[in-house]
Scaffold this active site. Sequence first.
Site, mmCIF file in Angstrom:
data_model
loop_
_atom_site.group_PDB
_atom_site.id
_atom_site.type_symbol
_atom_site.label_atom_id
_atom_site.label_comp_id
_atom_site.label_asym_id
_atom_site.label_seq_id
_atom_site.Cartn_x
_atom_site.Cartn_y
_atom_site.Cartn_z
ATOM 1 C CB SER A 11 40.804 10.251 0.619
ATOM 2 O OG SER A 11 39.388 10.223 0.642
ATOM 3 C CG ASP A 40 37.912 14.614 7.234
ATOM 4 O OD1 ASP A 40 37.004 13.798 6.967
ATOM 5 O OD2 ASP A 40 39.003 14.601 6.629
ATOM 6 C CG HIS A 76 38.151 11.008 5.068
ATOM 7 N ND1 HIS A 76 38.375 12.342 4.781
ATOM 8 C CD2 HIS A 76 38.329 10.332 3.911
ATOM 9 C CE1 HIS A 76 38.683 12.451 3.496
ATOM 10 N NE2 HIS A 76 38.649 11.247 2.952
#
Length: 406
Positions: free
Chosen positions: A86, A371, A374
């Site tokens: 991600s 977040d 990340h």
Amino acid sequence: MAKFIRFCLLFMILTISSVVGDGDYAYDYDDAYAPAPSSIPASMSAVPAPPPASMSPVPAPPPASTSPVPAPPPALVPALFAFGDSLIDSGNNNQLFSFAKANYLPYGIDVGGPTGRFSNGYTILDQIGVLLGLPLLPSYSEEFNVDTMRFGVNYASAAAGILDVTGFHFVERIPFSYQIKNFENTLVNLIKNLSAPIVKEAIPKCIFYVGMGNNDYLNNYIMPVYFTQDQYSPQKFAELLVHQYKAQLTKLYDLGARKFIITGIGQMGCIPSMLAETSGGGCSESVNEMVHPFNSKLRTMIIKLNKDLAGAHFIFLDMEYMFKDIFKNHKAYGFSVIDRGCCGLGKNQGEVTCLPFEIPCANRDEYLFWDAYHPTSAVNLLLGRMSFYNDANYSYPINIQQLALI
């Protein structure tokens, strides 16, 4: 405890675990280099047109101690192929039956809307690509288009790991082994459209960015539902990962790759989700200590691969060192908030990650974390510049710019 209960419940309700990869080949890869006429007289080494200004990463204001980032040069390499999770996923999970998605606002809030990137804007890969003089990479999930995919493809998938089982509680995701299969499919398509000699000559000149291992800890080893800690000590688990990783990277080498960027794992114990689990709200040093053996063994593996694989050039991006540097000197880099997410709920805005249409912080460029897991776009762009230009403290044994010029 709340996080543990949530994932236990999720584990109980899931009845399937899926990985996604396209292994349906038109013909064997080994046969793909058979001479065939090409209807497209173009070369993979052609310099692409610069990306639209609205899609080009704009570096965050640099600290006073650094010089401004120069304009992107002409393309330094024919293409950039990227594999990861991600941290660089740009939309491959959008169409999957997966809980690991970022295709909703406020993700992408600073670039006109969500793309699938787990950021308010860009990723480290976007910055590196622009500094190499390349357009933003299309995701593998997009329909094959030789005009765009000849300059590289992003195969990264949120929740993916070195181990296929990693991230199974998110249901569908594309582990590294399947990402490599997808790269094989891309090669077959490029050979069909550009001819075998063009592709065979270009691939060794391309750069292969690989950032794996984060989820093998975050969504495997340190999660009780996996029971992995019952089977392996941190040292043994690092050995397991590096052994598998070496085989996977060697597979890419066998497919023609020669220039590799391999990223280590950053200060995982200091991300908001981990801060939320510590009693004092500080970094989880136990998690940082768990991850350190992997980074150490990965660096040693890269040194060995550079010696053992003829013509190969591997560089190691020391994310652990880079994040330590940013944490220590965050004010000099222009960051004022380092202990919570910009978008998230609960303690340190890290107990629940960024939800659809949640209102994020306004001063996003001052935050280290977007977040629960990340970095912000500003941090990603900074990391990209550090990796591209700086010395062996960040990138070993050479930096990305030097790798591109080999």
